[in-house]
Design a protein around this motif. Structure first.
Motif, PDB file in Angstrom:
ATOM      1  N   SER A 125       0.903  -1.481   0.038  1.00 42.89           N
ATOM      2  CA  SER A 125      -0.132   0.066   0.118  1.00 42.89           C
ATOM      3  C   SER A 125       0.790   1.322   0.315  1.00 42.89           C
ATOM      4  O   SER A 125       0.701   2.505  -0.551  1.00 42.89           O
ATOM      5  N   GLU A 126       2.189   1.918   0.795  1.00 43.93           N
ATOM      6  CA  GLU A 126       2.751   2.559   0.500  1.00 43.93           C
ATOM      7  C   GLU A 126       3.755   2.372  -1.067  1.00 43.93           C
ATOM      8  O   GLU A 126       3.242   4.081  -1.356  1.00 43.93           O
ATOM      9  N   ALA A 127       3.596   1.170  -1.734  1.00 42.53           N
ATOM     10  CA  ALA A 127       4.202   1.593  -2.628  1.00 42.53           C
ATOM     11  C   ALA A 127       2.657   2.053  -3.859  1.00 42.53           C
ATOM     12  O   ALA A 127       3.411   3.069  -4.783  1.00 42.53           O
ATOM     13  N   MET A 128       1.673   1.961  -3.459  1.00 45.45           N
ATOM     14  CA  MET A 128       0.989   2.306  -4.152  1.00 45.45           C
ATOM     15  C   MET A 128       0.547   4.047  -4.538  1.00 45.45           C
ATOM     16  O   MET A 128      -1.171   4.485  -4.595  1.00 45.45           O
ATOM     17  N   ASN A 129       0.489   3.944  -3.048  1.00 46.98           N
ATOM     18  CA  ASN A 129       0.609   6.157  -2.696  1.00 46.98           C
ATOM     19  C   ASN A 129       0.596   6.822  -3.165  1.00 46.98           C
ATOM     20  O   ASN A 129       1.802   6.204  -4.514  1.00 46.98           O
ATOM     21  N   GLU A 130       0.481   8.010  -4.329  1.00 53.08           N
ATOM     22  CA  GLU A 130       0.794   8.238  -5.709  1.00 53.08           C
ATOM     23  C   GLU A 130       1.747   9.198  -4.664  1.00 53.08           C
ATOM     24  O   GLU A 130       2.697   9.052  -6.275  1.00 53.08           O
ATOM     25  N   LEU A 131       3.082   9.534  -4.134  1.00 54.63           N
ATOM     26  CA  LEU A 131       4.036   9.882  -3.820  1.00 54.63           C
ATOM     27  C   LEU A 131       4.902   8.693  -4.679  1.00 54.63           C
ATOM     28  O   LEU A 131       5.987   9.211  -5.030  1.00 54.63           O
ATOM     29  N   SER A 132       5.040   7.597  -3.875  1.00 57.57           N
ATOM     30  CA  SER A 132       5.954   7.210  -4.389  1.00 57.57           C
ATOM     31  C   SER A 132       6.370   6.724  -5.697  1.00 57.57           C
ATOM     32  O   SER A 132       5.711   6.910  -6.774  1.00 57.57           O
ATOM     33  N   PHE A 133       7.998   7.710  -5.905  1.00 59.01           N
ATOM     34  CA  PHE A 133       8.168   7.312  -7.242  1.00 59.01           C
ATOM     35  C   PHE A 133       9.441   7.276  -8.393  1.00 59.01           C
ATOM     36  O   PHE A 133      10.368   6.967  -7.459  1.00 59.01           O
ATOM     37  N   LEU A 134       9.218   6.928  -9.141  1.00 62.27           N
ATOM     38  CA  LEU A 134      10.304   5.812  -9.299  1.00 62.27           C
ATOM     39  C   LEU A 134      11.347   7.525 -10.632  1.00 62.27           C
ATOM     40  O   LEU A 134      11.070   7.460 -11.672  1.00 62.27           O
ATOM     41  N   ALA A 135      12.287   7.647 -10.472  1.00 63.92           N
ATOM     42  CA  ALA A 135      13.584   8.738 -10.573  1.00 63.92           C
ATOM     43  C   ALA A 135      14.173   7.982 -11.710  1.00 63.92           C
ATOM     44  O   ALA A 135      14.776   7.230 -11.380  1.00 63.92           O
ATOM     45  N   THR A 136      14.297   8.820 -12.906  1.00 61.77           N
ATOM     46  CA  THR A 136      15.157   8.377 -13.945  1.00 61.77           C
ATOM     47  C   THR A 136      15.765  10.333 -13.863  1.00 61.77           C
ATOM     48  O   THR A 136      16.720   9.619 -15.111  1.00 61.77           O
ATOM     49  N   GLY A 137      15.379  10.935 -14.054  1.00 61.27           N
ATOM     50  CA  GLY A 137      16.311  12.563 -13.546  1.00 61.27           C
ATOM     51  C   GLY A 137      15.948  13.360 -12.744  1.00 61.27           C
ATOM     52  O   GLY A 137      15.270  12.799 -12.432  1.00 61.27           O
ATOM     53  N   ILE A 138      16.729  14.251 -13.099  1.00 62.67           N
ATOM     54  CA  ILE A 138      16.946  14.931 -12.012  1.00 62.67           C
ATOM     55  C   ILE A 138      17.491  16.631 -12.531  1.00 62.67           C
ATOM     56  O   ILE A 138      18.000  16.129 -13.524  1.00 62.67           O
ATOM     57  N   TYR A 139      16.570  17.657 -12.515  1.00 66.46           N
ATOM     58  CA  TYR A 139      16.993  19.037 -12.509  1.00 66.46           C
ATOM     59  C   TYR A 139      17.220  19.259 -14.335  1.00 66.46           C
ATOM     60  O   TYR A 139      17.590  19.269 -15.030  1.00 66.46           O
ATOM     61  N   GLY A 140      16.080  18.305 -14.435  1.00 61.50           N
ATOM     62  CA  GLY A 140      15.874  18.503 -15.748  1.00 61.50           C
ATOM     63  C   GLY A 140      16.179  17.614 -16.662  1.00 61.50           C
ATOM     64  O   GLY A 140      16.149  17.583 -18.522  1.00 61.50           O
ATOM     65  N   ARG A 141      17.055  16.680 -16.241  1.00 61.59           N
ATOM     66  CA  ARG A 141      18.505  16.008 -17.230  1.00 61.59           C
ATOM     67  C   ARG A 141      18.130  14.457 -16.901  1.00 61.59           C
ATOM     68  O   ARG A 141      18.195  14.162 -15.006  1.00 61.59           O
ATOM     69  N   PRO A 142      18.897  13.314 -17.199  1.00 57.91           N
ATOM     70  CA  PRO A 142      18.517  11.957 -17.093  1.00 57.91           C
ATOM     71  C   PRO A 142      19.744  12.373 -15.661  1.00 57.91           C
ATOM     72  O   PRO A 142      20.440  12.755 -15.235  1.00 57.91           O
ATOM     73  N   LEU A 143      19.407  11.265 -14.891  1.00 60.85           N
ATOM     74  CA  LEU A 143      20.412  11.356 -13.557  1.00 60.85           C
ATOM     75  C   LEU A 143      21.433  10.936 -13.505  1.00 60.85           C
ATOM     76  O   LEU A 143      22.409  10.025 -14.172  1.00 60.85           O
ATOM     77  N   PRO A 144      23.164  11.787 -12.478  1.00 59.94           N
ATOM     78  CA  PRO A 144      23.786  11.695 -13.054  1.00 59.94           C
ATOM     79  C   PRO A 144      24.014  10.591 -11.656  1.00 59.94           C
ATOM     80  O   PRO A 144      23.144  10.068 -11.017  1.00 59.94           O
ATOM     81  N   ARG A 145      24.819   9.487 -12.140  1.00 55.69           N
ATOM     82  CA  ARG A 145      25.652   8.374 -11.070  1.00 55.69           C
ATOM     83  C   ARG A 145      24.996   8.747  -9.345  1.00 55.69           C
ATOM     84  O   ARG A 145      24.676   7.863  -9.553  1.00 55.69           O
ATOM     85  N   GLN A 146      26.100   9.755  -9.036  1.00 51.22           N
ATOM     86  CA  GLN A 146      26.136   9.594  -7.638  1.00 51.22           C
ATOM     87  C   GLN A 146      24.506   9.663  -6.993  1.00 51.22           C
ATOM     88  O   GLN A 146      24.017  10.199  -6.203  1.00 51.22           O
ATOM     89  N   HIS A 147      23.192  10.284  -7.977  1.00 47.62           N
ATOM     90  CA  HIS A 147      21.858  10.563  -7.711  1.00 47.62           C
ATOM     91  C   HIS A 147      21.406   9.040  -8.279  1.00 47.62           C
ATOM     92  O   HIS A 147      20.421   8.989  -7.202  1.00 47.62           O
ATOM     93  N   GLY A 148      21.692   7.707  -8.554  1.00 49.90           N
ATOM     94  CA  GLY A 148      21.898   6.668  -8.175  1.00 49.90           C
ATOM     95  C   GLY A 148      20.621   6.623  -9.554  1.00 49.90           C
ATOM     96  O   GLY A 148      20.024   5.838 -10.096  1.00 49.90           O
ATOM     97  N   ALA A 149      20.915   6.650 -11.267  1.00 48.59           N
ATOM     98  CA  ALA A 149      21.171   6.281 -12.085  1.00 48.59           C
ATOM     99  C   ALA A 149      21.287   5.145 -12.723  1.00 48.59           C
ATOM    100  O   ALA A 149      22.158   4.841 -11.376  1.00 48.59           O
ATOM    101  N   PRO A 150      20.465   4.344 -13.711  1.00 47.38           N
ATOM    102  CA  PRO A 150      19.630   5.422 -14.165  1.00 47.38           C
ATOM    103  C   PRO A 150      18.274   4.943 -14.100  1.00 47.38           C
ATOM    104  O   PRO A 150      17.657   5.900 -14.254  1.00 47.38           O
TER     105      PRO A 150
END
Ligand SMILES: Nc1nc2c(c(=O)[nH]1)N[C@H]1C(S)=C(S)[C@@H](COP(=O)(O)O)O[C@H]1N2
Ligand SMILES: [Mo]
Length: 319
Positions: free
Chosen positions: A209-234
């Motif tokens: 149910s936590e995973a189904m909450n609308e807030l739970s988000f899979l991020a592929t990018g940050i600041y308008g660009r694909p994630l840099p490695r230190q933030h957990g790319a890809p």
């Protein structure tokens, strides 16, 4: 139980926090590190060089998607952290202990090709490569706060999609209760994974149910660009009402299970890090208070908010 709070999390040097939490004295730790660095250097020589795209080389799919439009449903109560600040102070233990060095240590991580497997108790298991993932789900930008258990906080614009879209597509079986996230395991690219006393790969989990909450988000990018490695790319998780350690980085597998899985920090030290990890100013960490937090970059100290300010979205989960 009443506890005294002599120091705040951010007043403890980060190496002290981690070396204590792994039950090793500093000398043993230095020995282990020296040993593992040497071994990594040797094994890296034997390897065929991996094809690594520089982070600013976008695939055709990425070119179409970034920057994505902002979903205004999640306004911030704080300024966005500057990109350079958020990208130069990271927790990512696969790449070492000092937050200032993650950015350079993570350069070795090969992020193409990369597959994300969705498996376990689902009717429709799937293996996505990153471009297919981006094409399969409605990608948007969201501004979220992130509060580390160590009492520092940032606010960043993620690009990605709601986890529940992916889970719905996988069609969980009726006995699934938890969702497990598994990060990569590649000691040849991540020197921190030679720390044999840690339960690699990094794993995290949420209730279904936590995973189904609308807030739970899979991020592929940050600041308008694909994630840099230190933030957990890809691809990494962003669950803003929980302490940062729940937001697993560089995920290779999402598995639905019918039990509460063991996870990285509680396995290392269950007295200091719990499974649910909901941000709560009233529940101190055994070694520091959680009542306040320090904003990265500005140094401003703020009162911690219950569920990191996301109470209206998640309070129903915990009634
Ligand atoms: N795989 C992996 N994911 C991880 C971690 C880690 O060490 N390994 N650290 C966590 C912690 S403690 C925090 S606070 C956040 C930090 O995310 P950021 O560096 O993008 O701000 O990542 C989380 N995800
Ligand atoms: Mo953290």
């Amino acid at each position: 139980m009443k506890r005294r709070h002599l120091v705040r999390g951010w007043e403890i040097p980060s190496n002290e926090i981690t070396s204590e939490s792994i039950f090793l004295n500093r000398r043993d730790f230095m020995k282990a590190t020296a040993w593992s660095v040497g071994t990594v250097a040797l094994s890296a020589c034997k390897e065929t060089p991996a094809v690594v795209l520089p982070p600013d080389t976008l695939s055709e799919t990425e070119k179409k998607i970034y920057p994505a439009s902002l979903n205004p449903a999640y306004p911030l109560d704080a300024e966005l952290t500057q990109e350079k600040i958020a990208g130069a102070y990271n927790n990512f233990f696969e790449f070492g202990e000092s937050k200032e060095n993650i950015q350079s240590n993570a350069r070795n991580l090969s992020i193409r090709p990369w597959t994300l497997e969705v498996c376990g108790l689902v009717d429709k298991p799937e293996i996505y490569d990153i471009d297919k993932l981006l094409r399969s789900f409605p990608v948007e930008e969201r501004t979220y706060r992130l509060r580390c258990v160590e009492a520092w906080a940032i606010a960043v614009p993620w690009t990605g999609f709601a986890l529940r879209e992916l889970l719905r597509r996988a069609s969980p079986k009726s006995n699934a209760t938890h969702v497990r996230f598994v990060s990569f395991y590649r000691p040849s690219q991540a020197m921190g994974q030679w720390a044999f006393w840690r339960p690699w790969p990094y794993t995290e989990a949420l209730t279904l149910s936590e995973a189904m909450n609308e807030l739970s988000f899979l991020a592929t990018g940050i600041y308008g660009r694909p994630l840099p490695r230190q933030h957990g790319a890809p691809v990494r998780l962003a669950v803003p009402w929980k302490y940062g350690y729940k937001s697993a980085k560089s995920i290779v597998k999402i598995e639905l299970v019918d039990y509460r899985p063991p996870t990285f920090w509680p396995m290392l030290n269950g007295l200091e890090y719990d499974f649910s990890a909901n941000v709560n100013p009233e529940i101190p960490h055994p070694r520091w208070s959680q009542s306040q937090e320090k904003i990265l970059g500005t140094g401003e100290v703020r009162d911690t908010r219950l569920y990191n300010g996301y109470e209206k979205f998640v309070a129903d989960l915990y009634k």
